[in-house]
Write an enzyme that holds these catalytic residues in place. Structure first.
Site, mmCIF file in Angstrom:
data_model
loop_
_atom_site.group_PDB
_atom_site.id
_atom_site.type_symbol
_atom_site.label_atom_id
_atom_site.label_comp_id
_atom_site.label_asym_id
_atom_site.label_seq_id
_atom_site.Cartn_x
_atom_site.Cartn_y
_atom_site.Cartn_z
ATOM 1 N N HIS A 5 0.741 -1.229 0.231
ATOM 2 C CA HIS A 5 -0.152 0.000 -0.140
ATOM 3 C C HIS A 5 0.793 1.097 0.141
ATOM 4 C CE1 HIS A 5 -3.429 -2.605 1.167
ATOM 5 N NE2 HIS A 5 -2.718 -3.313 2.082
ATOM 6 N N GLU A 15 9.939 7.862 -17.033
ATOM 7 C CA GLU A 15 8.787 8.223 -17.422
ATOM 8 C C GLU A 15 8.207 7.957 -18.714
ATOM 9 O OE1 GLU A 15 9.035 12.618 -16.521
ATOM 10 O OE2 GLU A 15 9.449 12.092 -14.311
ATOM 11 N N LYS A 36 17.296 20.746 -11.767
ATOM 12 C CA LYS A 36 16.581 19.392 -12.195
ATOM 13 C C LYS A 36 17.374 18.532 -12.941
ATOM 14 C CE LYS A 36 12.809 18.885 -11.342
ATOM 15 N NZ LYS A 36 11.626 19.225 -12.252
ATOM 16 N N SER A 92 15.937 20.593 -17.025
ATOM 17 C CA SER A 92 14.733 21.537 -17.288
ATOM 18 C C SER A 92 14.941 22.618 -18.046
ATOM 19 C CB SER A 92 14.021 22.042 -15.749
ATOM 20 O OG SER A 92 13.185 22.955 -15.936
#
Length: 463
Positions: free
Chosen positions: A156, A290, A283, A277
């Site tokens: 969970h 992704e 970043k 970025s």
């Protein structure tokens, strides 16, 4: 330009209708397979005496010339010729003259395109299996380096019990092993030749389908001509297997994305598999992970798309079948590249062992160890479970953890608890002591790593 099938027609389609019906924009990916199939077919035509040896030699020479031009990038395909079959036949006629028309004897575009797709997927899966195997190799190697690396295990998305990081990696090894097995089994259904089934009913010519199959390297031929030209199960199976594979990669990528975050800092991906970025200079984004997570959706879509196309089609061939190719091509390219990316990411990934271990200390993932300790000293497990649950609640209110509870307090709760409880509560020992078969205990994980290494070596020796 007159169509190769135009004898029945007085008029011609407008160009925009031709464009809508044409498949050459995508089925040109099967040009090499189409030429290969034609070379085998013409050889069979000569072998059975349907055409002369001289005619076969001339056609074969033309096909070999086209093969060379294709390899050099010197063939351009046109919408006017609709598909890869008619484009190549037009080029062949330019190479060898009217004898090119004999190539299509005892053959239809229906069994021709089905053969092309079998050949294409056979090539694809033959490339895919070693890539899965390589990724499994990478996972086992990374696991062998991290048997004693401790990390939180989750259920969970909450801290559950500490694990060996190697154990976590080997869970994906098992998934990929099943994936590889599925594609090997898929290859059995792909390795069946439809050529010689013609449009749907076979042919009156004395062809030898088994001769052609041997030429093309197929181990089987379709038994039923209707089934041969209308079967797309082998593609659906490929797409289904690919969807399961991508689901596994996507789950792993989701974890990598979390582990790379500032909150976790469990791992760091190399710059090669990260991006920055345009506005935030600090970043370092896990974009490749992704993208794989995102591309999983399109692979699912390709499966659902073809299932939907197939669900209402009567036997035998229907133009709807033109929709079976783009999803197949897209899926093949997606999974082949995704596996390369995944293998590279994991192989070069830095594991922050200290950060992983630290995450198992300021939590209650050792609560089960206390419950098991009580149970091993005669306290019924359900009673032990309740005792520990109440103690955890008390610790939460006081802002401490189980290892911070004093021995005297423990003994007030249950007098069976001795000084050895603190040893039991350490994350390292919590992992080490889970030595049931298949568990996360170090001795078990070492056996799992060794078994995986042996399995991979056997696979390589039998290839």
């Amino acid at each position: 330009m007159a169509k190769l099938w135009g004898g029945r027609f007085d008029g011609q389609n407008e160009s925009w209708i031709d464009a809508f019906g044409a498949s050459i924009s995508f089925d040109q990916k099967m040009a090499a397979q189409d030429i290969k199939g034609s070379l085998a077919h013409v050889s069979m035509l000569a072998h059975t005496g349907i055409i002369t040896a001289a005619e076969a030699d001339k056609i074969s020479a033309g096909l070999n010339s086209l093969q060379e031009k294709l390899a050099q990038g010197n063939l351009e395909f046109t919408i006017e010729n609709e598909d890869i079959h008619m484009n190549l036949e037009t080029y062949l006629a330019a190479e060898v003259g009217p004898v090119a028309g004999k190539l299509h004897t005892a053959r239809s575009r229906n069994d021709q395109v089905a053969t092309d797709m079998h050949l294409y997927l056979k090539d694809t899966v033959s490339q895919l299996i070693p890539k899965i195997q390589h990724f499994r190799d990478v996972l086992v190697e990374k696991a062998s380096e991290n048997v004693h690396t401790i990390m939180p295990g989750y259920t969970h998305m909450q801290h559950a019990q500490p694990l060996s990081f190697a154990h976590h990696l080997l869970a994906y090894y098992e998934m990929l092993t099943r994936d590889q097995t599925r594609f090997i089994e898929n290859l059995q259904r792909i390795d069946v030749m439809p050529l010689g089934s013609a449009a749907l009913a076979g042919t009156t010519f004395p062809i030898d389908r088994f001769f052609t199959a041997e030429k093309l390297g197929f181990s089987q031929v379709y038994n039923n001509s209707l089934d041969a030209v209308s079967d797309r199960d082998f593609i659906l199976e490929f797409l289904s297997n690919s969807a399961i594979l991508m689901m596994h990669l996507s789950r792993f990528c989701e974890e990598l994305i979390l582990w790379c975050s500032h909150e976790f800092q469990f791992v760091e991906l190399t710059d090669s598999f990260s991006t920055g970025s345009s506005i935030m200079p600090q970043k370092k984004n896990p974009d490749m992970a992704e993208l794989i997570r995102g591309k999983t959706g399109r692979v699912y879509g390709n499966l659902f798309g073809l299932l939907t196309v197939m669900k209402g089609l009567p036997l035998a061939y229907n133009k709807d079948f033109q929709e079976d190719k783009e999803g197949m091509f897209d899926t093949a390219e997606t999974i082949l590249t995704s596996l390369d990316i995944m293998a590279g990411m994991i192989d070069t990934m830095k594991v922050n062992k200290e950060q992983m271990a630290k995450a198992t200390e300021s939590d209650f993932s050792n609560a089960t160890e206390l419950a098991d300790y009580l149970a091993s000293h005669g306290v019924p497990f359900r009673e032990a479970h309740e005792i520990v649950g109440k103690l955890v609640l008390s610790c939460l209110k006081r802002g401490i953890y189980l290892q911070d509870v004093s021995l005297s307090e423990y003994q007030q709760i249950q007098d069976v608890i001795g000084p050895d409880i603190y040893e039991k509560l350490s994350s390292y020992n919590a992992v080490k002591n889970r030595h049931s078969y298949g568990g996360t205990g170090f001795s078990q994980v070492e056996k799992q790593v060794k078994a995986a290494q042996v399995q991979l070596q056997k696979e390589k020796e039998t290839q």
